[in-house]
Design a protein around this motif. Sequence first.
Motif, mmCIF file in Angstrom:
data_model
loop_
_atom_site.group_PDB
_atom_site.id
_atom_site.type_symbol
_atom_site.label_atom_id
_atom_site.label_comp_id
_atom_site.label_asym_id
_atom_site.label_seq_id
_atom_site.Cartn_x
_atom_site.Cartn_y
_atom_site.Cartn_z
ATOM 1 N N TRP A 181 9.412 1.790 6.383
ATOM 2 C CA TRP A 181 9.568 0.815 5.293
ATOM 3 C C TRP A 181 11.048 0.676 4.923
ATOM 4 C CZ3 TRP A 181 6.474 1.416 0.056
ATOM 5 C CH2 TRP A 181 6.743 0.310 -0.766
ATOM 6 N N VAL A 239 13.552 -2.512 5.007
ATOM 7 C CA VAL A 239 14.262 -3.020 3.825
ATOM 8 C C VAL A 239 15.760 -3.074 4.090
ATOM 9 C CG1 VAL A 239 14.834 -2.548 1.423
ATOM 10 C CG2 VAL A 239 12.498 -2.216 2.220
ATOM 11 N N THR A 279 1.757 -3.254 -4.866
ATOM 12 C CA THR A 279 2.693 -2.707 -3.899
ATOM 13 C C THR A 279 4.035 -3.395 -4.013
ATOM 14 O OG1 THR A 279 3.092 -2.265 -1.573
ATOM 15 C CG2 THR A 279 2.015 -4.336 -2.090
ATOM 16 N N ARG A 280 5.072 -2.674 -3.629
ATOM 17 C CA ARG A 280 6.400 -3.283 -3.609
ATOM 18 C C ARG A 280 6.786 -3.669 -2.184
ATOM 19 N NH1 ARG A 280 9.263 1.607 -6.729
ATOM 20 N NH2 ARG A 280 7.880 2.707 -5.308
ATOM 21 N N PHE A 281 5.834 -3.486 -1.275
ATOM 22 C CA PHE A 281 6.141 -3.744 0.125
ATOM 23 C C PHE A 281 6.108 -5.239 0.385
ATOM 24 C CE2 PHE A 281 6.450 -2.444 4.491
ATOM 25 C CZ PHE A 281 5.773 -3.404 5.219
ATOM 26 N N SER A 282 7.210 -5.752 0.916
ATOM 27 C CA SER A 282 7.208 -7.184 1.224
ATOM 28 C C SER A 282 7.788 -7.444 2.604
ATOM 29 C CB SER A 282 8.009 -7.949 0.165
ATOM 30 O OG SER A 282 9.330 -7.440 0.130
ATOM 31 N N MET A 302 14.317 0.131 -5.874
ATOM 32 C CA MET A 302 13.140 0.526 -5.113
ATOM 33 C C MET A 302 13.502 1.586 -4.083
ATOM 34 S SD MET A 302 10.505 -1.772 -2.899
ATOM 35 C CE MET A 302 11.581 -2.090 -1.509
ATOM 36 N N ARG A 317 16.864 -5.925 6.082
ATOM 37 C CA ARG A 317 16.889 -7.122 5.250
ATOM 38 C C ARG A 317 18.118 -7.123 4.345
ATOM 39 N NH1 ARG A 317 14.466 -7.797 0.363
ATOM 40 N NH2 ARG A 317 13.039 -6.012 0.580
#
Lengths: 163, 728, 425
Positions: free
Chosen positions: C353, C357, B121-124, C373, C360
């Motif tokens: 999501w 992001v 996953t690229r979810f952080s 991304m 951030r």
Amino acid sequence: MTAELRARCEAIRAEYPDAQSALIPILHTLQDAYGHLTDEAVDEAGELMGMTRAAVEGVVSFYTLFKRHPKGKFHIQICDNLSCCMMGSGDIVKHLEERWGIREGEVTDDGLFSVERVECLAACGYAPAGQVNLRYYYRLTPEKIDELIAGLRQGEVASGERV
Amino acid sequence: MITLTINGLTVEVEPGTLVIEAAKKVGIEIPVFCYHEKMKPVAACRMCLVEIEKMGKLQPACATPVSEGMVVHTESPTAKKAQAGVLEFLLAQHPLDCPICDKGGECPLQDQAFGYGPGATRFSETKRHLHKHWTLGPLVVLDQERCIQCQRCTRFMEEIVGDPVLVLKERGAQTVVDSADGRVFDSLFGGNTIEMCPVGALTSAPYRFRARPWDITQVSTVCPHCPVGCNMTATVRDGNVMRLLSRENREIDDGWLCDRGRFGYGFLKDEARVLTPLVRRDGELRPASWDEALTRVREGLSGNVGALGGGRMSTEALAVFSRFLSEDVETNNVDWRVGGQTTALAPAGQGRIPDIDDAEAFIFLETDPMAQVPVLYLRIRKNVVHGRGAKVLNLGPRASTPLGGTDILYQPGEGAEVIAEALRGGTSYPELTRILASGQKIVILWDGTDSKLADVLRDVVEGRDAETRILVTGGYANSHGAERMGMVPRGDGLDAHGMLQAAARGELDALLVLQTDLVREAVDGRLAEEALKNVGFLAVLGHLLDETSREADVVLPLAAFAESQGTLMNIEGRAQIFEPAAAIPGECRQDWEVAMSLRDLEPNLAKAGQLMAEMLREPPAAPRGQEREAGAVMVLRSAYGKGVVPEPYLEGTVAVPKAVFEMSPRTAGSYGVSEGDEVALEGGCRLGGRVVVTGRMADGVIAVPEIPGANRLGNRITVRALEGSVSA
Amino acid sequence: MSECKVLLKHADVPGIETLSVYESCGGYAALKKALLEMTPEAVQKEVLDSGLRGRGGAGFPTGRKWSFLPNDGRPRILVCNADEGEPGTFKDHLLIHRLPHLLVEGMVISAYAIGAKRAYIYLRGEFLQGYELLEEAMREASEKGYLGHHILGTDYDLEIKLYRGAGAYICGEETALLDSLEGRRGIPRMKPPFPATAGLYGLPTVVNNVETLTAVVPILEKGAAWYRTMGTEKSPGTKIFSISGSVQRPGNYEFTLGTPLSEMIETAGGLPPGHTLKAVVPGGASCAYLTEEHLDVPMDYESLQAAGTMLGSGGMIVIDTTHCIVRLTKKAMSFFRHESCGKCTPCREGTLWMDQVLERLEAGRGSEADLDMLTDLSGNIAGRTFCAFGDAAVAMVASSVKYFKEDYLAHFELGGCPLEKEPVL
């Protein structure tokens, strides 16, 4: 529930007999009567509509205008979306807090005011825009806020502005 | 027919077929979450997006009907990227619970992440937090964080059950499944949502944290709790049944279970479980050897003997018992019908469960399908609401189904006259007359109690030009088998009621009770008690130490359904084999073993099976009805009965009836009570409960649910409002 | 060329919200013509020939939408979509609060054209004053015989009901609107069936935007051919553009379609002195950014699509370099996250999501990999969702990475906003 309120709700049911259309106008009516949608109001709506409490709550929780917690007598909504944000809605929200002690998520001690930031009010050309009890106030400035709040505290009616 | 190509394979299907169904036909699996074969597609999860040539965007295979010449690619790079994308999105907020999640190892999300996911996953960012132990009801616990909002559970409750108790609340990524505070998730079919949930969001309260899929085995079995005979799979760990799952049989349960069946295994480990033979010595039941116990039984069953029950035993056991009783004990006093039934077989036009699907009219004759054959209620509802739209007629002193229809209420015992009149073209019940005279296929569900109805129903089947099918709902899991094995009075043998009367008068020397808690399940509980006290010798075969077995001279402990094997014959007369799943506890023995031992035969299932097959070739005898005294009380009986099977997991759920007494407005008026009053019914005993006034009860009759003591009330009662009741 | 006031011709006449003033300005002449001189089919044809396209955002030809109604004898319903919620858009706000009679007239004509005897106006809950004004206008119209039974003495009846929403942007999507009008959660429905065959209460329904319905009035009054003299071949007529943001005179301006973007900005007063243009959101937050490179683009449906964005609702937000584009993009994403109905995976999870992001990134904690991304995630959402909300949600963020990468990189390098703007709350 007063007889008068019940009569109004039943009139709504008669006006919108199909599906469960009557539910949303009834919820508006009950919310206006009680200040917010109390547990009793939710049950009353369910009883009027023949719906379970869960089903009513499912509808209530979907819509931003339906409140399950008390609001102030004057509930202020400040648009914080794109244009209003660019035109300084953040300052308006801050001013309400710093000058008047009206904070998001709270009702003032005198029960008069509550405030929340909302999504686009479709009044971008008159930014920063807001509403008090769903009536528009355009081109807000700290000064205008001061005038408005002071007036409301002195018993003026929040009649809103005409576009 | 429409021809299309999927991944290069040609497939021909009916118009209206969905792409996903067409793909399945040629063995192509398209990953899904929200799609469920038995419900309308919602195309919400987007997992089944496929590439269809000449259509600009990817299309959901679950909601796209086929068209002639369509070319579908389910594994093209674009489709694969879409699948990986959806999984990445789902896993982004999904909690990393696999190590502790019940679903781990049998989880569609895991499987599809492995098969179609992006790998990493690229979810952080920070995952959202919601309730992880949200008790929806006594049997279902929801972990809101794991939910992927597929809506299978909400759609099941609304579409299939017709009880929208689960709803979605909030909006966007805050959307959660909930039932109202104060109204627990108390549907009789709630457990199905646990099985259909594609993640570990809806979990079984009794099963939570109890086992992991890699240390269990799955064994096929059949539900022993009612005549439907739903197919199940028992999940077994270390010889213990940990849970029961559906084992879809399209001709019977259609993939559903009711909670009584699904959670009806707790009794296997009940404290009251008898694990050794018990023999009464010096006034007390004490453990004994099988030899001693069997000898005592053989000796005790002499003179004027009666045998009661057996409706839950395997057909093999019943075959042997039948011969034991007729040839060894030499008695004609044999009867499975402890609940006052007349028969478990249709008097004519024996129905099969799939008849429900194309019925054009249903007649619920003195039965409440939801209580007696719950899973069939779902099938009936499917026809009425989503299928043929069959008409519904409710006949009896009580009408109960939520499916509406026409209620024809009459006094207990008057059913035969009502139907006969309508069959003759009478005008009292025009709807009934019309349907009987029509060319429509009618499926009648009858509880099988009033013997006069047996004759009239034969007339209906034979007198109508159109197809009439009958399903008798009032038996137990193997009443059909019991009746076929001749466990009914022969010649002038006493029926169940007669046996109890004789025993109570001290005229019966011995009674053999086969897997039934007579005191709870007999029509007259007080009579049963008297009978047990005054009979000369009492031998009880069963699982638990209950009010009946406590009175016994000998108790022979039986292995339960999940621990044994045999054949059950369901409401259709369909024979179904159940396999042993769990280890047999203590010194319990399988029912056919005990039967053969009593006959001094080497226990051998094959031999018992042969005897069963031989006896099945004999035509069934139509047993005569049992004497019944009609009166003011109507006990709502079902096979579940809470008689034999107290079920700890089901305490507090809707599977356990609540003390409400239904009556018509006039009846309520005659007793001076109103809706909601707390009252005591006083007759043979005193029962407290709440009054429910309904227009769906005949006058003069009070419906009493199967609560403890219901069968002791008798027929003459007074109704006393309790202190502090609502009305004066 | 600047403004071309057709709908807004009398917007500034005092008292135009009253029947008498409206009539004195020629109001209800079109209605009389339609009901007394034309058949419903003829009215439909006029609207079809005019090439009028839906003004709510989708731009679907109105006459064609009307033609999808089946001839099965079932009663038809007209619904006016007054759920204006597209950030940047406030034209319906003006039309409803200033020209309620124009909407009423447009609705009666349109309902007559499609043979509907029942109509609803679904107003966003915040348009309480609009509700009151429309209620009064409808009362006046009924009294005068323009609404209700036997309109203008004909045998045509129409009842219009007002229905208030309760705060959900998604209810501007026509099928979600219908579910909301049925008293439920406003969740979009599967299509097919389309509202034309199974709409409100399962009946054949047409849902049209406020502005679309008001446009029917001048079209009937002056004719389709006249309407087509304005605008372009594929985008005929005029449209109200709501212009806000970094312009000196924000407001609603009506132009013929095809007017260049730069002209519109000029008409709205242009940028404040000394300010430089950074970006323009041409048609509401659901549209991709345009940059100063696109100042000459004609504002019509095709040209904007060719430029990689959309005309949408015509809610134009002008952004100068004193504003932080990253911040505004984040703001838009928060909006979409908040308003996502939650039904389908990519939108529900993706907006959350991406909002996380962008928060951030706005704080400067990111890298170019995050931008790649975001672009990829946008690709996994657009075209993959249950309804067009998904495409809308990613338009700004995807185009922001395309055009304004340097702004993001500057945030990363600085660890915060180079313009020292406070992060979005």
